[in-house]
Scaffold this motif. Structure first.
Motif, PDB file in Angstrom:
ATOM      1  N   HIS A 228       0.866  -1.180   0.000  1.00  0.00           N
ATOM      2  CA  HIS A 228       0.000   0.000   0.000  1.00  0.00           C
ATOM      3  C   HIS A 228       0.906   1.234   0.000  1.00  0.00           C
ATOM      4  O   HIS A 228       0.831   2.082   0.886  1.00  0.00           O
ATOM      5  CB  HIS A 228      -0.916  -0.004   1.223  1.00  0.00           C
ATOM      6  N   ASP A 229       1.745   1.317  -1.005  1.00  0.00           N
ATOM      7  CA  ASP A 229       2.775   2.345  -1.036  1.00  0.00           C
ATOM      8  C   ASP A 229       2.230   3.635  -1.651  1.00  0.00           C
ATOM      9  O   ASP A 229       1.063   3.725  -2.034  1.00  0.00           O
ATOM     10  CB  ASP A 229       3.990   1.840  -1.814  1.00  0.00           C
ATOM     11  N   GLU A 230       3.100   4.637  -1.746  1.00  0.00           N
ATOM     12  CA  GLU A 230       2.675   5.931  -2.275  1.00  0.00           C
ATOM     13  C   GLU A 230       2.196   5.822  -3.713  1.00  0.00           C
ATOM     14  O   GLU A 230       1.254   6.514  -4.116  1.00  0.00           O
ATOM     15  CB  GLU A 230       3.824   6.942  -2.160  1.00  0.00           C
ATOM     16  N   ASN A 231       2.831   4.987  -4.520  1.00  0.00           N
ATOM     17  CA  ASN A 231       2.385   4.799  -5.905  1.00  0.00           C
ATOM     18  C   ASN A 231       0.967   4.236  -5.949  1.00  0.00           C
ATOM     19  O   ASN A 231       0.133   4.674  -6.752  1.00  0.00           O
ATOM     20  CB  ASN A 231       3.324   3.850  -6.650  1.00  0.00           C
ATOM     21  N   TYR A 232       0.716   3.254  -5.101  1.00  0.00           N
ATOM     22  CA  TYR A 232      -0.611   2.629  -5.097  1.00  0.00           C
ATOM     23  C   TYR A 232      -1.684   3.645  -4.722  1.00  0.00           C
ATOM     24  O   TYR A 232      -2.727   3.739  -5.384  1.00  0.00           O
ATOM     25  CB  TYR A 232      -0.637   1.450  -4.124  1.00  0.00           C
ATOM     26  N   VAL A 233      -1.441   4.404  -3.675  1.00  0.00           N
ATOM     27  CA  VAL A 233      -2.424   5.388  -3.222  1.00  0.00           C
ATOM     28  C   VAL A 233      -2.596   6.496  -4.264  1.00  0.00           C
ATOM     29  O   VAL A 233      -3.715   6.922  -4.564  1.00  0.00           O
ATOM     30  CB  VAL A 233      -2.003   5.970  -1.857  1.00  0.00           C
ATOM     31  N   ARG A 234      -1.506   6.942  -4.853  1.00  0.00           N
ATOM     32  CA  ARG A 234      -1.562   8.027  -5.837  1.00  0.00           C
ATOM     33  C   ARG A 234      -2.403   7.644  -7.050  1.00  0.00           C
ATOM     34  O   ARG A 234      -3.181   8.460  -7.563  1.00  0.00           O
ATOM     35  CB  ARG A 234      -0.145   8.392  -6.280  1.00  0.00           C
ATOM     36  N   TYR A 235      -2.253   6.413  -7.524  1.00  0.00           N
ATOM     37  CA  TYR A 235      -2.929   5.991  -8.751  1.00  0.00           C
ATOM     38  C   TYR A 235      -4.124   5.076  -8.482  1.00  0.00           C
ATOM     39  O   TYR A 235      -4.593   4.388  -9.392  1.00  0.00           O
ATOM     40  CB  TYR A 235      -1.933   5.277  -9.670  1.00  0.00           C
ATOM     41  N   LEU A 236      -4.623   5.086  -7.257  1.00  0.00           N
ATOM     42  CA  LEU A 236      -5.666   4.139  -6.878  1.00  0.00           C
ATOM     43  C   LEU A 236      -6.894   4.214  -7.783  1.00  0.00           C
ATOM     44  O   LEU A 236      -7.402   3.181  -8.239  1.00  0.00           O
ATOM     45  CB  LEU A 236      -6.079   4.363  -5.418  1.00  0.00           C
ATOM     46  N   ASP A 237      -7.397   5.404  -8.053  1.00  0.00           N
ATOM     47  CA  ASP A 237      -8.592   5.521  -8.893  1.00  0.00           C
ATOM     48  C   ASP A 237      -8.346   4.940 -10.285  1.00  0.00           C
ATOM     49  O   ASP A 237      -9.229   4.294 -10.867  1.00  0.00           O
ATOM     50  CB  ASP A 237      -9.028   6.981  -9.002  1.00  0.00           C
ATOM     51  N   ASP A 238      -7.150   5.152 -10.818  1.00  0.00           N
ATOM     52  CA  ASP A 238      -6.819   4.605 -12.134  1.00  0.00           C
ATOM     53  C   ASP A 238      -6.674   3.088 -12.085  1.00  0.00           C
ATOM     54  O   ASP A 238      -7.096   2.381 -13.012  1.00  0.00           O
ATOM     55  CB  ASP A 238      -5.518   5.235 -12.644  1.00  0.00           C
TER      56      ASP A 238
ATOM     57  N   GLY B 206     -11.105  -4.793 -16.816  1.00  0.00           N
ATOM     58  CA  GLY B 206     -10.352  -5.956 -17.267  1.00  0.00           C
ATOM     59  C   GLY B 206      -9.056  -5.601 -17.965  1.00  0.00           C
ATOM     60  O   GLY B 206      -8.612  -6.316 -18.870  1.00  0.00           O
ATOM     61  N   ILE B 207      -8.423  -4.517 -17.532  1.00  0.00           N
ATOM     62  CA  ILE B 207      -7.176  -4.048 -18.137  1.00  0.00           C
ATOM     63  C   ILE B 207      -6.030  -4.315 -17.169  1.00  0.00           C
ATOM     64  O   ILE B 207      -6.117  -3.983 -15.983  1.00  0.00           O
ATOM     65  CB  ILE B 207      -7.280  -2.550 -18.479  1.00  0.00           C
ATOM     66  N   TYR B 208      -4.951  -4.902 -17.679  1.00  0.00           N
ATOM     67  CA  TYR B 208      -3.834  -5.303 -16.829  1.00  0.00           C
ATOM     68  C   TYR B 208      -2.610  -5.525 -17.710  1.00  0.00           C
ATOM     69  O   TYR B 208      -2.734  -5.788 -18.913  1.00  0.00           O
ATOM     70  CB  TYR B 208      -4.172  -6.614 -16.092  1.00  0.00           C
ATOM     71  N   PRO B 209      -1.420  -5.437 -17.147  1.00  0.00           N
ATOM     72  CA  PRO B 209      -0.215  -5.779 -17.916  1.00  0.00           C
ATOM     73  C   PRO B 209      -0.040  -7.297 -17.956  1.00  0.00           C
ATOM     74  O   PRO B 209       0.091  -7.931 -16.906  1.00  0.00           O
ATOM     75  CB  PRO B 209       0.908  -5.097 -17.133  1.00  0.00           C
TER      76      PRO B 209
ATOM     77  N   VAL C 122      -0.108   0.351 -19.413  1.00  0.00           N
ATOM     78  CA  VAL C 122      -1.377  -0.117 -19.987  1.00  0.00           C
ATOM     79  C   VAL C 122      -2.485   0.902 -19.758  1.00  0.00           C
ATOM     80  O   VAL C 122      -3.412   1.012 -20.568  1.00  0.00           O
ATOM     81  CB  VAL C 122      -1.778  -1.506 -19.442  1.00  0.00           C
ATOM     82  N   LEU C 123      -2.397   1.656 -18.676  1.00  0.00           N
ATOM     83  CA  LEU C 123      -3.384   2.712 -18.446  1.00  0.00           C
ATOM     84  C   LEU C 123      -3.287   3.779 -19.532  1.00  0.00           C
ATOM     85  O   LEU C 123      -4.300   4.212 -20.099  1.00  0.00           O
ATOM     86  CB  LEU C 123      -3.177   3.329 -17.063  1.00  0.00           C
ATOM     87  N   ARG C 124      -2.068   4.199 -19.837  1.00  0.00           N
ATOM     88  CA  ARG C 124      -1.879   5.205 -20.896  1.00  0.00           C
ATOM     89  C   ARG C 124      -2.313   4.653 -22.252  1.00  0.00           C
ATOM     90  O   ARG C 124      -2.918   5.365 -23.061  1.00  0.00           O
ATOM     91  CB  ARG C 124      -0.417   5.648 -20.937  1.00  0.00           C
ATOM     92  N   LYS C 125      -2.017   3.388 -22.488  1.00  0.00           N
ATOM     93  CA  LYS C 125      -2.397   2.756 -23.757  1.00  0.00           C
ATOM     94  C   LYS C 125      -3.906   2.782 -23.956  1.00  0.00           C
ATOM     95  O   LYS C 125      -4.400   2.865 -25.092  1.00  0.00           O
ATOM     96  CB  LYS C 125      -1.884   1.313 -23.783  1.00  0.00           C
ATOM     97  N   HIS C 126      -4.648   2.742 -22.853  1.00  0.00           N
ATOM     98  CA  HIS C 126      -6.109   2.738 -22.929  1.00  0.00           C
ATOM     99  C   HIS C 126      -6.705   4.118 -22.654  1.00  0.00           C
ATOM    100  O   HIS C 126      -7.879   4.240 -22.300  1.00  0.00           O
ATOM    101  CB  HIS C 126      -6.678   1.700 -21.964  1.00  0.00           C
ATOM    102  N   GLY C 127      -5.881   5.153 -22.818  1.00  0.00           N
ATOM    103  CA  GLY C 127      -6.402   6.509 -22.838  1.00  0.00           C
ATOM    104  C   GLY C 127      -6.510   7.222 -21.516  1.00  0.00           C
ATOM    105  O   GLY C 127      -7.071   8.324 -21.458  1.00  0.00           O
ATOM    106  N   ARG C 128      -5.983   6.644 -20.442  1.00  0.00           N
ATOM    107  CA  ARG C 128      -6.038   7.332 -19.154  1.00  0.00           C
ATOM    108  C   ARG C 128      -4.978   8.423 -19.108  1.00  0.00           C
ATOM    109  O   ARG C 128      -3.811   8.198 -19.443  1.00  0.00           O
ATOM    110  CB  ARG C 128      -5.816   6.361 -18.000  1.00  0.00           C
ATOM    111  N   THR C 129      -5.376   9.596 -18.677  1.00  0.00           N
ATOM    112  CA  THR C 129      -4.447  10.704 -18.493  1.00  0.00           C
ATOM    113  C   THR C 129      -3.954  10.680 -17.061  1.00  0.00           C
ATOM    114  O   THR C 129      -4.744  10.816 -16.115  1.00  0.00           O
ATOM    115  CB  THR C 129      -5.131  12.051 -18.791  1.00  0.00           C
ATOM    116  N   LEU C 130      -2.661  10.482 -16.883  1.00  0.00           N
ATOM    117  CA  LEU C 130      -2.086  10.328 -15.550  1.00  0.00           C
ATOM    118  C   LEU C 130      -1.279  11.559 -15.192  1.00  0.00           C
ATOM    119  O   LEU C 130      -0.577  12.127 -16.027  1.00  0.00           O
ATOM    120  CB  LEU C 130      -1.191   9.086 -15.510  1.00  0.00           C
TER     121      LEU C 130
END
Length: 309
Positions: free
Chosen positions: A256-266, A274-277, A300-308
Motif C-alpha cells: 500500500h505504497d505511495e504509488n498505489y495510493v496516488r494511482y488508486l482511482d486509475d 479488465g485491463i492489466y499488464p 497499460v493505463l496510458r495505452k487505454h487513454g487514461r491521463t495520468l
C-alpha cells in the motif's frame, strides 16, 4: 438461482487505521463489482495501532477512518459498523468458541489478526458469509456476480466449505508468452478446481460447515489464521474450490505504497475494465506498484487513454 431464492449471505470486511488511504474507494469498488444482494454488509473496525509488519504501512487516523465509515453508512454502502472490543471477557469467549483454547494468541507471529477476524465472522448472521480484506480489487465480466456461482457450488458439493474467484488476471508464464505477449494457457474443461490453501484475503464460506469444523486446530503455535483454517478444513475432510477461467478474478495490492495510493482511482478503473499488464512482476494474484513496478500498470493505463498526472 434467482433473486427470490437467494440465501442469506453476510458481507464482512475488517478495517483498521492503516486502511484509511484507500478504504473508501476500495469498499465502494468491491460492493459495486460484487453486485450481490447481501443480507447484511458489516465493517468491523479495530481502532488500535497496528503491530509487527503492519506497523510499517502508511498509517491513517481514527478520526479519518470513522469519517469514511460514517459516510459509507449514511449513503447505504454498508449497513453496520462494529468496533472490536478488547475486553478480556470477549477475547476469551471468541478464542474458546473457535479454538477451544483461550490461550491462543490474539494475533499471529507477524502481527496479523486472529481474534479480529474471528470476532467479525462471529457477528455475521447469514447462512453464508463473504469475508474480504479491505484492499481487495475484483473484476466481473458481465452483470452476474460470481457469488451466485459460488453458492450453487456450495449447495451442490457437500465437502466444499469455501469458494473463491480466480486469483488474478492472465499473466505471461514463460519466455514464449513474454516474447509474444500472448497466452497459450489451455481453456479450462471444468468450472472449478480444488485448491489446498484457504487464504483470509477473500472467501465465500458455508457457515454451518464452518461451525461443524470447530474447534479450529493450529498446525504450529503462532501461525496465521489462514494456516489454521486450511489445516482444520483438510483434517475435517472439507475443501476450498476456486474458479477456473477469467470471467471473474481478484487481485491484491502487494504494497500500500505511495504509488498505489496516488494511482488508486486509475488502478480501480483498470481492474473494473479488465485491463492489466500481461507481462508483469510477481505472482498472478498480486498487484506490484512499488518502485519501477508501477510502470507496468501505468503503461497499460496510458495505452487505454487514461491521463495520468
Amino acid at each position: 438461482m434467482n433473486a427470490t431464492s437467494v440465501p442469506k449471505v453476510s458481507f464482512t470486511v475488517n478495517v483498521c487505521n492503516s486502511d484509511a488511504p484507500y478504504l473508501e474507494q476500495t469498499l465502494r469498488h468491491m460492493l459495486r463489482q460484487l453486485n450481490f444482494p447481501f443480507f447484511e454488509r458489516i465493517a468491523t473496525y479495530d481502532p488500535g495501532r497496528q503491530v509487527g509488519k503492519y506497523a510499517e504501512r502508511i498509517q491513517g487516523s481514527q478520526s479519518e477512518v470513522e469519517r469514511i465509515l460514517q459516510t459509507l453508512l449514511a449513503e447505504g454502502v454498508i449497513d453496520r459498523v462494529d468496533v472490536i472490543p478488547w475486553t478480556e471477557e470477549e477475547q476469551n469467549r471468541i478464542l474458546l468458541k473457535y479454538f477451544g483454547d483461550g490461550s491462543i494468541g490474539l494475533k499471529d507471529f507477524s502481527g496479523a489478526p486472529i481474534y479480529q477476524y474471528l470476532y467479525a465472522m462471529d457477528a455475521c448472521s447469514g447462512d453464508y458469509l463473504f469475508h474480504v480484506d479491505s484492499d481487495m480489487l475484483f473484476y466481473r465480466q458481465g452483470e452476474r456476480s460470481w457469488l451466485f456461482d459460488g453458492l450453487e457450488l456450495l449447495q451442490r458439493e457437500s465437502r466444499v466449505i469455501v469458494a473463491t474467484p480466480q486469483g488474478g488476471p492472465p499473466q505471461a508464464r514463460n519466455w514464449l508468452e513474454r516474447l509474444t505477449g500472448f497466452s497459450f494457457e489451455p481453456k479450462p474443461t471444468t468450472d472449478w478446481h480444488h485448491a489446498s490453501f484457504t487464504s483470509t484475503r477473500y472467501f465465500l464460506m458455508d457457515a454451518a460447515r464452518f461451525r461443524a469444523c470447530l474447534p479450529l486446530q493450529q498446525a504450529k503455535p503462532g501461525e496465521p489464521l489462514e494456516n489454521s483454517l486450511s489445516h482444520t478444513f483438510t483434517r475435517k475432510g472439507y475443501q476450498r474450490w476456486s474458479m477456473n477461467g477469467y470471467t471473474h478474478w481478484a487481485i491484491h495490492p502487494w504494497r500500500h505504497d505511495e504509488n498505489y495510493v496516488r494511482y488508486l482511482d486509475d488502478l480501480i478503473w483498470a481492474v473494473e475494465n479488465g485491463i492489466y499488464p500481461f507481462r508483469r512482476t510477481g505472482f498472478k494474484w498480486d498487484m506490484r506498484t512499488e518502485g519501477e513496478h508501477i510502470n507496468e500498470w501505468l503503461a497499460v493505463l496510458r495505452k487505454h487513454g487514461r491521463t495520468l498526472d
